[in-house]
Design a protein around this motif. Structure first.
Motif, short mmCIF file in Angstrom:
data_model
loop_
_atom_site.label_atom_id
_atom_site.label_comp_id
_atom_site.label_asym_id
_atom_site.label_seq_id
_atom_site.Cartn_x
_atom_site.Cartn_y
_atom_site.Cartn_z
N GLU A 51 139.85 -10.69 -9.57
CA GLU A 51 138.64 -10.74 -10.40
C GLU A 51 138.30 -12.16 -10.84
O GLU A 51 137.15 -12.45 -11.16
CB GLU A 51 138.85 -9.91 -11.68
CG GLU A 51 138.67 -8.45 -11.50
CD GLU A 51 137.20 -8.10 -11.47
OE1 GLU A 51 136.61 -7.90 -12.53
OE2 GLU A 51 136.62 -8.04 -10.38
N TRP B 15 135.07 -14.55 -9.95
CA TRP B 15 134.21 -13.78 -9.06
C TRP B 15 132.78 -14.30 -9.05
O TRP B 15 132.05 -14.17 -8.08
CB TRP B 15 134.20 -12.29 -9.49
CG TRP B 15 133.62 -12.11 -10.87
CD1 TRP B 15 134.32 -12.09 -12.05
CD2 TRP B 15 132.24 -11.95 -11.22
NE1 TRP B 15 133.46 -11.94 -13.11
CE2 TRP B 15 132.17 -11.84 -12.63
CE3 TRP B 15 131.05 -11.87 -10.50
CZ2 TRP B 15 130.97 -11.67 -13.32
CZ3 TRP B 15 129.85 -11.70 -11.19
CH2 TRP B 15 129.83 -11.61 -12.58
N TRP B 16 132.38 -14.92 -10.16
CA TRP B 16 131.00 -15.34 -10.35
C TRP B 16 130.62 -16.56 -9.52
O TRP B 16 129.46 -16.89 -9.38
CB TRP B 16 130.75 -15.60 -11.84
CG TRP B 16 131.83 -16.44 -12.47
CD1 TRP B 16 132.98 -15.98 -13.05
CD2 TRP B 16 131.90 -17.85 -12.51
NE1 TRP B 16 133.75 -17.03 -13.46
CE2 TRP B 16 133.11 -18.20 -13.15
CE3 TRP B 16 131.06 -18.88 -12.08
CZ2 TRP B 16 133.50 -19.52 -13.36
CZ3 TRP B 16 131.44 -20.19 -12.29
CH2 TRP B 16 132.65 -20.49 -12.92
N ASP C 168 127.25 -8.29 -6.95
CA ASP C 168 128.52 -8.36 -7.68
C ASP C 168 128.35 -7.97 -9.14
O ASP C 168 129.33 -7.64 -9.80
CB ASP C 168 129.07 -9.79 -7.65
CG ASP C 168 129.32 -10.26 -6.23
OD1 ASP C 168 130.34 -9.87 -5.67
OD2 ASP C 168 128.46 -10.97 -5.68
N ALA C 169 127.13 -8.11 -9.64
CA ALA C 169 126.92 -7.84 -11.06
C ALA C 169 125.47 -7.48 -11.29
O ALA C 169 124.59 -7.89 -10.52
CB ALA C 169 127.27 -9.08 -11.90
N VAL D 167 129.27 1.73 -16.91
CA VAL D 167 130.20 0.60 -16.70
C VAL D 167 131.37 1.06 -15.83
O VAL D 167 131.79 0.36 -14.90
CB VAL D 167 130.70 0.05 -18.06
CG1 VAL D 167 131.83 -0.97 -17.87
CG2 VAL D 167 129.54 -0.60 -18.82
N LYS E 114 132.20 -0.29 -12.14
CA LYS E 114 133.49 -0.92 -11.85
C LYS E 114 134.09 -0.35 -10.56
O LYS E 114 134.63 -1.08 -9.73
CB LYS E 114 134.43 -0.70 -13.03
CG LYS E 114 135.66 -1.55 -12.97
CD LYS E 114 136.45 -1.48 -14.24
CE LYS E 114 137.74 -2.32 -14.07
NZ LYS E 114 138.75 -1.98 -15.04
N HIS F 29 132.86 -2.18 -7.80
CA HIS F 29 133.06 -3.64 -7.90
C HIS F 29 131.82 -4.34 -8.42
O HIS F 29 131.51 -5.46 -8.01
CB HIS F 29 133.46 -4.23 -6.54
CG HIS F 29 134.44 -3.37 -5.81
ND1 HIS F 29 135.69 -3.09 -6.31
CD2 HIS F 29 134.34 -2.71 -4.64
CE1 HIS F 29 136.31 -2.28 -5.48
NE2 HIS F 29 135.52 -2.03 -4.46
N ARG G 283 129.93 -5.67 -11.90
CA ARG G 283 130.09 -5.92 -13.33
C ARG G 283 128.74 -5.73 -14.03
O ARG G 283 127.69 -5.97 -13.43
CB ARG G 283 130.56 -7.35 -13.62
CG ARG G 283 131.94 -7.67 -13.12
CD ARG G 283 131.86 -8.26 -11.75
NE ARG G 283 133.17 -8.48 -11.17
CZ ARG G 283 133.38 -8.49 -9.85
NH1 ARG G 283 132.41 -8.26 -8.99
NH2 ARG G 283 134.58 -8.71 -9.38
N GLY H 288 130.97 -7.51 -18.09
CA GLY H 288 131.41 -8.65 -17.27
C GLY H 288 130.89 -9.98 -17.77
O GLY H 288 131.19 -11.02 -17.18
N THR I 80 137.41 -13.95 -16.00
CA THR I 80 136.75 -12.79 -15.39
C THR I 80 135.38 -12.48 -16.01
O THR I 80 134.68 -11.63 -15.51
CB THR I 80 137.62 -11.53 -15.51
OG1 THR I 80 137.87 -11.32 -16.88
CG2 THR I 80 138.91 -11.69 -14.76
N ARG I 81 135.03 -13.14 -17.10
CA ARG I 81 133.72 -12.87 -17.72
C ARG I 81 132.86 -14.12 -17.53
O ARG I 81 133.38 -15.23 -17.47
CB ARG I 81 133.85 -12.60 -19.21
CG ARG I 81 135.07 -11.83 -19.60
CD ARG I 81 134.91 -10.34 -19.48
NE ARG I 81 136.09 -9.70 -20.04
CZ ARG I 81 136.11 -8.52 -20.61
NH1 ARG I 81 135.02 -7.79 -20.68
NH2 ARG I 81 137.22 -8.03 -21.11
#
Ligand code: NOJ
Length: 601
Positions: free
Chosen positions: A46, A49-50, A90-91, A129, A133, A136, A138, A243, A315-316
């Motif tokens: 994780e 990831w951004w 991804d988000a 949420v 998740k 995968h 966020r 996320g 991870t955030r």
């Protein structure tokens, strides 16, 4: 024409100024296998990831309605998570879903710890949420810290009496020259478009400051209680598994404590600059860009990092809504390495070039590689405040091809990419045609017909060609554009030549081709004013070349030779419909607004 500025004035002006305002074939994508996603869920996988993320902005009100009230809801988002996973995001960033009287559709928050009933419940949120998740994906929340709703309990208390404990949570001030019988003048000349940023409260006989609408009083960030409260709010949502956050209007948390008047903005001949409503524009340097905001963001970042320190560091993500003037102005929002601020401040200098000008794109994309100190750029073109790309970049004839050009810049020039719902199918800006239909009170109503507000970029997502484009079984809160008959997910999903297939393929390439993920950009053919070309390379992996034609005529480029490899066979990864597959770097032919992406063998 998009003003890039640093203050809330510029945000407001941005909003308002922008209100003035073939069948395609996706061929030869040699990567059409289903998305191979990284396994996530453990701390290691994780982390960060951004950095190469695709973030998808959802305007919840317009995404999918599941209860027939004509307004999108959280269950509607949950329903489409498979679609979003297949797209490869991804988000998702959700514009505000907190309880709100909707003076500014959620950007006037009444309660930061709940979900607006029109969008669902906390249970629906938790389910969304959890389901995200599993796929995968966020969930990123919008954090509006500059102001609240005037119906927020804090403000209701604050305005109840001068001695209320919440009085100092907002910016209150006496009028100038006030007497027992008169309120006096506002404390200073702050304001825009002929209206003051101060509103008189007859009960407690003081003015309160609001940068945005009168229903959005500014919080007083000189009061340390505010920062403490927002740290707790952030923790509340972190505990629910989000996320990250997108921080709204962050540049202007602080105002000049001495409330000095703004100077008028003058043109190069020394004449006052007028705004579109004919009022003199002010410089507005006193209403934002105060250094204290960086201290707040460093502490907020440290707070979020500490929250995850043991289990899930990195991870955030903190995203900033910023209107940096240029790349060096943007850099300061990342913060120094030892006391970082945002992971991803939005790169508006690229977003709002608003003209297909090769030299400007070349310069700004190169700068995001060379002038951001190794930080990750967050490119963005569309959002809920600006007319979509068709208005800002289209020519009315080649809009789909132009969107291929822009999406290639967005997704193949490295870093993180932020896209807006509906971009992937080519939704068009559809503003209201009658004043009585305008829903965006802040933008559209006061300025009709010169500014039609932001409704045009917030229309319901076009899922099908059926009733209300599959958005609702009820009466949609904004009309469904007639383009839904042909521009919709259902029609594009199975069509290899559709824009949707193009986006899916491009995102897949971003995730799977090593040079797109890990490489660094080098601009190529740098004197060319018609075609933008660059390569992405890193030691030990094949070089990827990208060329995009900014003109309505066919173009040919020769990219062989330094700094590109001297020669080499090309393997096509993706190209616009109708284009031939070049075999060598020396001769790449591009269709009007054509795109070519190839790997050097
Ligand atoms: C920026 C948001 O994107 C916009 O929609 C809003 O009106 C202002 N901030 C005020 O919160």
């Amino acid at each position: 024409m998009h003003p890039i500025g640093r203050s809330k004035f510029n945000v407001a002006l941005t909003i308002l100024s922008l209100m003035i305002c073939s069948a395609t074939g996706l061929e030869a994508a040699s990567v059409t296998q289903p998305n191979k996603r990284q396994t996530v869920g453990t701390a290691a996988s994780e982390r960060n990831w951004w950095k190469n993320a695709v973030i998808y902005e959802v305007y919840p009100r317009s995404f999918q309605d599941t209860n027939g009230d004509g307004i999108g809801d959280l269950n509607g988002i949950t329903e489409h998570l498979d679609y979003l996973q297949k797209l490869g995001v991804d988000a998702i960033w959700l514009t505000p879903i907190y309880p709100s009287p909707n003076a500014d559709f959620g950007y006037d928050v009444a309660d930061y710890r709940d979900i607006s009933p029109e969008y669902g419940s906390l249970d629906d949120f938790n389910r969304m949420v959890a389901e995200a998740k599993k796929r995968h994906i966020r969930v990123i929340m919008d954090m509006v810290m500059n102001h609240t709703s005037d119906e927020n309990a804090w403000f209701v208390q604050s305005r109840s009496s001068r001695t209320d404990p919440y009085r100092n949570w907002y910016v209150w001030h006496d009028g100038k020259g006030e007497t027992a019988s008169s309120q006096g003048a506002p404390p200073n000349n702050w304001g825009a478009f002929g209206r003051s940023s101060w509103e008189w409260d007859a009960e407690t006989r003081q003015y309160y400051y609001h940068h945005f609408s009168v229903h959005q009083p500014d919080l007083n960030w000189y009061n340390p209680a505010i920062e403490q409260e927002f740290k707790e709010i952030v923790s509340y949502w972190l505990n629910l598994g989000v996320g990250g956050f997108r921080f709204d209007a962050i540049e202007t948390l602080f105002e000049d404590p001495n409330l000095q008047n703004e100077a008028p903005l003058l043109d190069k001949n020394g004449k006052p600059v007028l705004d579109p409503s004919g009022h003199p524009r002010l410089q507005r340097t006193k209403e934002g860009d105060f250094p204290q905001v960086h201290t707040v963001m460093r502490q907020m970042r440290a707070h979020v990092d500490a929250f995850d320190a043991n289990q899930f560091p990195g991870t955030r993500v903190l995203i900033g809504e910023l209107f940096a003037r240029d790349t060096s102005d943007l850099l300061k929002w990342y913060g120094p390495p030892q006391t970082p601020e945002f992971e991803l401040p939005m790169d508006m200098p690229v977003a709002f070039i608003n003209k297909l000008d090769v030299a400007t794109f070349r310069e700004r994309i190169a700068e995001s590689e060379t002038k951001l100190g190794g930080n990750v750029p967050l490119l963005v073109f569309d959002n809920h405040d600006q007319p979509r790309m068709d208005v800002r970049y289209g020519d009315g004839v080649h809009d789909v091809a132009i969107q291929r050009v822009l999406s290639t810049i967005l997704l193949a020039s490295g870093g993180a990419s932020l896209m807006y719902y509906g971009d992937e199918i080519g939704m068009k800006t559809t503003p209201p045609t009658r004043k009585e239909d305008v829903k965006d009170r802040m933008g559209g109503l006061a300025n009709w017909p010169r500014f039609k507000g932001r409704d045009g970029e917030r229309t319901p997502m076009q899922w099908t060609d059926g009733s209300n484009a599959g958005f609702t079984t009820g009466s949609p809160w904004l009309p469904v554009p007639s383009t839904a008959a042909s521009v919709n997910v259902k029609a594009e999903e199975g069509d290899p030549g559709s824009l949707l297939t193009w986006y899916r393929t491009l995102i897949h390439l971003k995730k799977t081709i090593p040079a797109l993920e890990q490489g660094r950009n080098t601009m190529l053919d740098t004197q060319n004013t018609k075609v933008l070309s660059w390569m992405r390379r890193a030691p030990g992996i094949p070089v990827v070349l990208i060329s995009v034609n900014f003109t309505a005529e066919p173009q040919t480029v020769d990219l062989a030779g330094p700094p590109a490899p001297a020669n080499g066979a090309l393997k096509t990864l993706l190209k616009s419909p109708g284009e031939s597959s070049p075999s060598r770097l020396e001769h790449i032919e591009l269709e009007p607004f054509g795109v070519y992406i190839g790997q050097v063998q």
